[in-house]
Design a protein around this motif. Structure first.
Motif, PDB file in Angstrom:
ATOM      1  N   GLU A 150      32.728   6.776 -40.222  1.00 15.57           N
ATOM      2  CA  GLU A 150      31.370   6.885 -40.650  1.00 15.57           C
ATOM      3  C   GLU A 150      30.889   5.408 -40.512  1.00 15.57           C
ATOM      4  O   GLU A 150      29.906   5.055 -40.141  1.00 15.57           O
ATOM      5  CB  GLU A 150      31.155   7.397 -42.008  1.00 15.57           C
ATOM      6  CG  GLU A 150      31.484   8.830 -41.987  1.00 15.57           C
ATOM      7  CD  GLU A 150      31.318   9.452 -43.539  1.00 15.57           C
ATOM      8  OE1 GLU A 150      31.198   8.662 -44.400  1.00 15.57           O
ATOM      9  OE2 GLU A 150      31.743  10.453 -43.619  1.00 15.57           O
ATOM     10  N   LEU A 151      31.760   4.528 -40.895  1.00 13.67           N
ATOM     11  CA  LEU A 151      31.273   3.175 -40.936  1.00 13.67           C
ATOM     12  C   LEU A 151      31.108   2.722 -39.287  1.00 13.67           C
ATOM     13  O   LEU A 151      30.360   1.840 -38.999  1.00 13.67           O
ATOM     14  CB  LEU A 151      32.220   2.304 -41.516  1.00 13.67           C
ATOM     15  CG  LEU A 151      32.490   2.152 -43.016  1.00 13.67           C
ATOM     16  CD1 LEU A 151      33.790   1.453 -43.645  1.00 13.67           C
ATOM     17  CD2 LEU A 151      31.396   1.485 -43.905  1.00 13.67           C
ATOM     18  N   ALA A 152      32.034   2.775 -38.591  1.00 21.52           N
ATOM     19  CA  ALA A 152      32.286   2.504 -37.096  1.00 21.52           C
ATOM     20  C   ALA A 152      30.907   3.013 -36.439  1.00 21.52           C
ATOM     21  O   ALA A 152      30.156   2.439 -35.662  1.00 21.52           O
ATOM     22  CB  ALA A 152      33.367   3.281 -36.371  1.00 21.52           C
ATOM     23  N   ALA A 153      30.302   4.353 -36.862  1.00 19.04           N
ATOM     24  CA  ALA A 153      29.173   4.929 -36.288  1.00 19.04           C
ATOM     25  C   ALA A 153      27.994   4.328 -36.771  1.00 19.04           C
ATOM     26  O   ALA A 153      27.000   4.096 -35.951  1.00 19.04           O
ATOM     27  CB  ALA A 153      29.056   6.415 -36.424  1.00 19.04           C
ATOM     28  N   ALA A 154      28.118   3.857 -38.080  1.00 14.46           N
ATOM     29  CA  ALA A 154      26.654   3.249 -38.504  1.00 14.46           C
ATOM     30  C   ALA A 154      26.629   1.674 -38.213  1.00 14.46           C
ATOM     31  O   ALA A 154      25.437   1.313 -38.079  1.00 14.46           O
ATOM     32  CB  ALA A 154      26.699   3.316 -40.227  1.00 14.46           C
ATOM     33  N   TYR A 155      27.576   0.803 -37.922  1.00 15.41           N
ATOM     34  CA  TYR A 155      27.528  -0.438 -37.767  1.00 15.41           C
ATOM     35  C   TYR A 155      27.647  -0.707 -36.128  1.00 15.41           C
ATOM     36  O   TYR A 155      27.352  -1.566 -35.661  1.00 15.41           O
ATOM     37  CB  TYR A 155      28.824  -1.164 -38.323  1.00 15.41           C
ATOM     38  CG  TYR A 155      28.220  -1.491 -39.678  1.00 15.41           C
ATOM     39  CD1 TYR A 155      27.919  -2.756 -40.218  1.00 15.41           C
ATOM     40  CD2 TYR A 155      28.642  -0.541 -40.748  1.00 15.41           C
ATOM     41  CE1 TYR A 155      27.664  -3.143 -41.539  1.00 15.41           C
ATOM     42  CE2 TYR A 155      28.253  -1.003 -41.957  1.00 15.41           C
ATOM     43  CZ  TYR A 155      27.841  -2.016 -42.529  1.00 15.41           C
ATOM     44  OH  TYR A 155      27.440  -2.390 -43.792  1.00 15.41           O
ATOM     45  N   GLY A 156      28.202   0.337 -35.639  1.00 18.37           N
ATOM     46  CA  GLY A 156      28.143   0.146 -34.070  1.00 18.37           C
ATOM     47  C   GLY A 156      29.383  -0.751 -33.477  1.00 18.37           C
ATOM     48  O   GLY A 156      30.138  -1.368 -34.320  1.00 18.37           O
ATOM     49  N   PRO A 157      30.014  -0.373 -32.053  1.00 20.65           N
ATOM     50  CA  PRO A 157      30.999  -1.095 -31.853  1.00 20.65           C
ATOM     51  C   PRO A 157      31.092  -2.716 -31.736  1.00 20.65           C
ATOM     52  O   PRO A 157      31.981  -3.426 -31.715  1.00 20.65           O
ATOM     53  CB  PRO A 157      31.179  -0.713 -30.145  1.00 20.65           C
ATOM     54  CG  PRO A 157      30.283   0.299 -30.115  1.00 20.65           C
ATOM     55  CD  PRO A 157      29.246   0.344 -31.057  1.00 20.65           C
ATOM     56  N   ALA A 158      29.722  -3.262 -31.922  1.00 26.02           N
ATOM     57  CA  ALA A 158      29.515  -4.877 -31.755  1.00 26.02           C
ATOM     58  C   ALA A 158      30.084  -5.373 -33.281  1.00 26.02           C
ATOM     59  O   ALA A 158      30.059  -6.464 -33.192  1.00 26.02           O
ATOM     60  CB  ALA A 158      28.238  -5.189 -31.457  1.00 26.02           C
ATOM     61  N   THR A 159      30.305  -4.447 -34.234  1.00 26.71           N
ATOM     62  CA  THR A 159      30.728  -4.934 -35.620  1.00 26.71           C
ATOM     63  C   THR A 159      32.172  -4.581 -35.503  1.00 26.71           C
ATOM     64  O   THR A 159      32.539  -3.569 -35.456  1.00 26.71           O
ATOM     65  CB  THR A 159      30.077  -4.398 -36.616  1.00 26.71           C
ATOM     66  OG1 THR A 159      28.452  -4.754 -36.579  1.00 26.71           O
ATOM     67  CG2 THR A 159      30.517  -4.657 -37.883  1.00 26.71           C
ATOM     68  N   ARG A 160      33.116  -5.716 -35.897  1.00 26.62           N
ATOM     69  CA  ARG A 160      34.370  -5.697 -35.775  1.00 26.62           C
ATOM     70  C   ARG A 160      34.733  -5.069 -37.164  1.00 26.62           C
ATOM     71  O   ARG A 160      34.547  -6.126 -38.243  1.00 26.62           O
ATOM     72  CB  ARG A 160      34.921  -6.741 -35.460  1.00 26.62           C
ATOM     73  CG  ARG A 160      34.657  -7.264 -34.075  1.00 26.62           C
ATOM     74  CD  ARG A 160      34.683  -6.215 -32.928  1.00 26.62           C
ATOM     75  NE  ARG A 160      34.438  -7.073 -31.541  1.00 26.62           N
ATOM     76  CZ  ARG A 160      34.059  -6.222 -30.488  1.00 26.62           C
ATOM     77  NH1 ARG A 160      34.207  -4.854 -30.594  1.00 26.62           N
ATOM     78  NH2 ARG A 160      33.944  -6.704 -29.304  1.00 26.62           N
ATOM     79  N   ILE A 161      35.317  -4.218 -37.547  1.00 27.19           N
ATOM     80  CA  ILE A 161      35.672  -3.733 -38.937  1.00 27.19           C
ATOM     81  C   ILE A 161      37.167  -4.093 -39.394  1.00 27.19           C
ATOM     82  O   ILE A 161      38.052  -3.933 -38.717  1.00 27.19           O
ATOM     83  CB  ILE A 161      35.475  -2.309 -39.175  1.00 27.19           C
ATOM     84  CG1 ILE A 161      34.101  -1.825 -38.941  1.00 27.19           C
ATOM     85  CG2 ILE A 161      35.742  -1.812 -40.537  1.00 27.19           C
ATOM     86  CD1 ILE A 161      33.830  -0.216 -38.874  1.00 27.19           C
ATOM     87  N   ILE A 162      37.109  -4.895 -40.483  1.00 29.06           N
ATOM     88  CA  ILE A 162      38.332  -5.323 -40.779  1.00 29.06           C
ATOM     89  C   ILE A 162      38.658  -4.686 -42.180  1.00 29.06           C
ATOM     90  O   ILE A 162      37.768  -4.784 -43.179  1.00 29.06           O
ATOM     91  CB  ILE A 162      38.530  -6.731 -41.404  1.00 29.06           C
ATOM     92  CG1 ILE A 162      38.181  -7.472 -40.024  1.00 29.06           C
ATOM     93  CG2 ILE A 162      39.655  -7.081 -42.089  1.00 29.06           C
ATOM     94  CD1 ILE A 162      37.954  -9.095 -40.530  1.00 29.06           C
ATOM     95  N   ALA A 163      39.818  -3.515 -42.387  1.00 31.20           N
ATOM     96  CA  ALA A 163      39.920  -2.761 -43.772  1.00 31.20           C
ATOM     97  C   ALA A 163      40.807  -3.600 -44.463  1.00 31.20           C
ATOM     98  O   ALA A 163      41.784  -4.067 -44.183  1.00 31.20           O
ATOM     99  CB  ALA A 163      40.423  -1.434 -43.163  1.00 31.20           C
ATOM    100  N   VAL A 164      40.592  -3.261 -45.998  1.00 34.86           N
ATOM    101  CA  VAL A 164      41.569  -3.884 -46.874  1.00 34.86           C
ATOM    102  C   VAL A 164      41.921  -2.908 -47.651  1.00 34.86           C
ATOM    103  O   VAL A 164      41.074  -1.858 -47.858  1.00 34.86           O
ATOM    104  CB  VAL A 164      40.857  -5.153 -47.778  1.00 34.86           C
ATOM    105  CG1 VAL A 164      40.843  -6.203 -46.717  1.00 34.86           C
ATOM    106  CG2 VAL A 164      39.586  -4.473 -48.361  1.00 34.86           C
ATOM    107  N   GLY A 165      42.939  -2.802 -48.429  1.00 34.05           N
ATOM    108  CA  GLY A 165      43.268  -1.581 -49.319  1.00 34.05           C
ATOM    109  C   GLY A 165      44.501  -2.259 -50.183  1.00 34.05           C
ATOM    110  O   GLY A 165      45.265  -2.920 -49.960  1.00 34.05           O
ATOM    111  N   ASP A 166      45.139  -1.153 -50.722  1.00 34.59           N
ATOM    112  CA  ASP A 166      46.386  -1.208 -51.473  1.00 34.59           C
ATOM    113  C   ASP A 166      47.387  -0.382 -50.939  1.00 34.59           C
ATOM    114  O   ASP A 166      48.259  -0.001 -51.663  1.00 34.59           O
ATOM    115  CB  ASP A 166      45.991  -1.217 -53.034  1.00 34.59           C
ATOM    116  CG  ASP A 166      45.393   0.081 -53.477  1.00 34.59           C
ATOM    117  OD1 ASP A 166      45.246   1.007 -52.576  1.00 34.59           O
ATOM    118  OD2 ASP A 166      44.558   0.104 -54.694  1.00 34.59           O
ATOM    119  N   THR A 167      47.040   0.785 -49.937  1.00 34.20           N
ATOM    120  CA  THR A 167      48.157   1.633 -49.415  1.00 34.20           C
ATOM    121  C   THR A 167      49.261   0.841 -48.355  1.00 34.20           C
ATOM    122  O   THR A 167      48.755   0.522 -47.335  1.00 34.20           O
ATOM    123  CB  THR A 167      47.485   2.654 -48.853  1.00 34.20           C
ATOM    124  OG1 THR A 167      46.609   3.264 -49.681  1.00 34.20           O
ATOM    125  CG2 THR A 167      48.608   3.754 -48.260  1.00 34.20           C
TER     126      THR A 167
END
Length: 417
Positions: free
Chosen positions: A80-97
């Protein structure tokens, strides 16, 4: 080329960063970014829901850092984030898993990297550097891009430009997904008129340039007013040119342009001309979705049959969507739908309602106004969801008031008396 006020060079840069992390980590992240001399566009508390809400009303960044901790369905959230922001926005995920398979799944879903909490300065620095430069992990493969949709008609006047303009408005506005429309009818394109803007030489300049330069590409596109995309800025763009005499182009340059656009937008919609000039066949060959518009007549049946023979094999993942777009009232068709389907050997995917003159009349007042024909807009919204790979959302039925309920109950009692 000078930067015009309505150009799509926008305020988005590869270096711009927006971050959403849980409140306990926000101060530590702010300190790390300061030490790395990276001033964020925004550093806010929250996670996926807050990031999606922020995207609905702001210019999108070059990088998004988002906390996935606590997400019940993190892969779906990332999609959902990738669709909303588009390919030009590089997504860095953070978490505790801490799980290797989970890490690989996130990378396959399009994340540049996945960082475990608490964040480490060295890993954050290298990840931000790679994200800003568009370099994924692995053997130098390209980051995932958007999808390409080629809209073509089985005959003249099939309504390709109207459907393209309407889909662009719905995808950018109702679904808040970054989208670009390419008017590839270089001699007499209609998309600028339908969207209430003026065409320039952007497309012609790109196709004539020695190479597709990213900055030139962004400056050649029109960023359309937010009013055309539900009030959301920087979501709908147009690439077109002024009508001009036909000039041959290199089909490879057309494909290069298409590839560059998929690195900027979640959906690239090509409005293809009726005449198959250079590049048309190549775009159709490589498109993720070929959307064919037609009417119920013999000429369209023959042409659609040829297209089914050419593109009907979907084993490679490329889709063929057959959409009946009647330009005449019901009952005026020369063939029935059953006869048409029997001839082409395939079922029709979608039947649009007859739009009549309502949409055309709306152009006298400005851009194409879908509010003038709600049923047509709702049908196209279902098509937009198909193109985005989403489950179509049914329109909410109006709630009946207490008077209507009372009358209905009374009628039911009388029917059994």
């Amino acid at each position: 080329m000078n930067k015009s006020p309505n150009s799509a060079s926008s305020e988005r840069t590869a270096e711009s960063l927006v971050a959403f992390v849980a409140e306990p980590e926000r101060a530590a992240l702010a300190d790390m970014l300061a030490r790395l001399q990276r001033e964020p566009q925004a550093l806010l508390p929250g996670g996926v829901a807050e990031a999606l809400a922020w995207a609905a009303g702001n210019v999108l960044p070059g990088m998004l850092l988002v906390d996935l901790a606590g997400q019940a369905h993190p892969l779906q959230a990332l999609a959902e984030l990738a669709a909303a922001y588009g390919p030009a926005t590089r997504i860095i995920a953070v978490g505790d898993t801490q799980d290797v398979d989970f890490y690989r799944q996130l990378l396959q879903a399009g994340a540049v990297d996945y960082l475990l909490k608490p964040l480490r300065l060295s890993l954050l620095a290298s990840t931000l550097e790679r994200a800003a430069n568009g370099v994924p992990l692995g053997m130098g493969e390209r980051l995932p891009g958007g999808r390409t949709v080629a809209i073509t008609g089985a005959g003249g006047g099939a309504g390709c430009s109207t459907i393209a303009a309407a889909l662009g408005q719905l995808i950018a506005g109702q679904r808040q997904t970054p989208c670009v429309l390419v008017d590839f009818d270089r001699s007499k394109g209609d998309l600028p008129l339908l969207l209430g803007t003026e065409a320039d030489a952007g497309l012609a300049a790109l196709l004539a340039a020695p190479e597709i330069d990213p900055r030139m590409l962004q400056r050649s596109m029109h960023s359309l007013p937010a009013a055309l995309s539900g009030g959301v800025p920087q979501r709908l763009h147009l690439l077109a040119q002024r009508p001009a005499a036909h000039l041959p182009v290199d089909p490879e340059r057309v494909l290069e342009l298409g590839g560059a656009l998929t690195q900027l937008f979640s959906l690239v919609i090509w409005d293809m001309p009726a005449c198959h000039t250079e590049g048309v066949a190549e775009v159709l060959d490589h498109a993720d979705v070929r959307l064919v518009l037609f009417e119920l007549n013999v000429q369209c049946a023959r042409h659609v049959h040829r297209l089914v023979q050419r593109f009907g094999d979907e084993r490679s993942g490329q889709r063929l969507l057959l959409v009946l777009n009647p330009t005449r009232p019901a009952g005026a068709a020369r063939l029935t739908q059953a006869q048409f389907e029997e001839f082409i050997g395939r079922q029709v995917d979608l039947v649009l309602p007859h739009a009549g003159c309502l949409l055309a009349d709306s152009l006298l007042k400005g851009p194409l106004d879908l509010a003038s024909h709600p049923a047509f807009a709702q049908a196209l919204l279902g098509l937009a969801d198909k193109l985005l790979g989403r489950k179509p959302q049914a329109a909410a039925a109006p709630r009946a008031g207490w008077v209507q309920k009372l009358l209905r109950n009374t009628a039911d009692r009388h029917s059994y008396s």
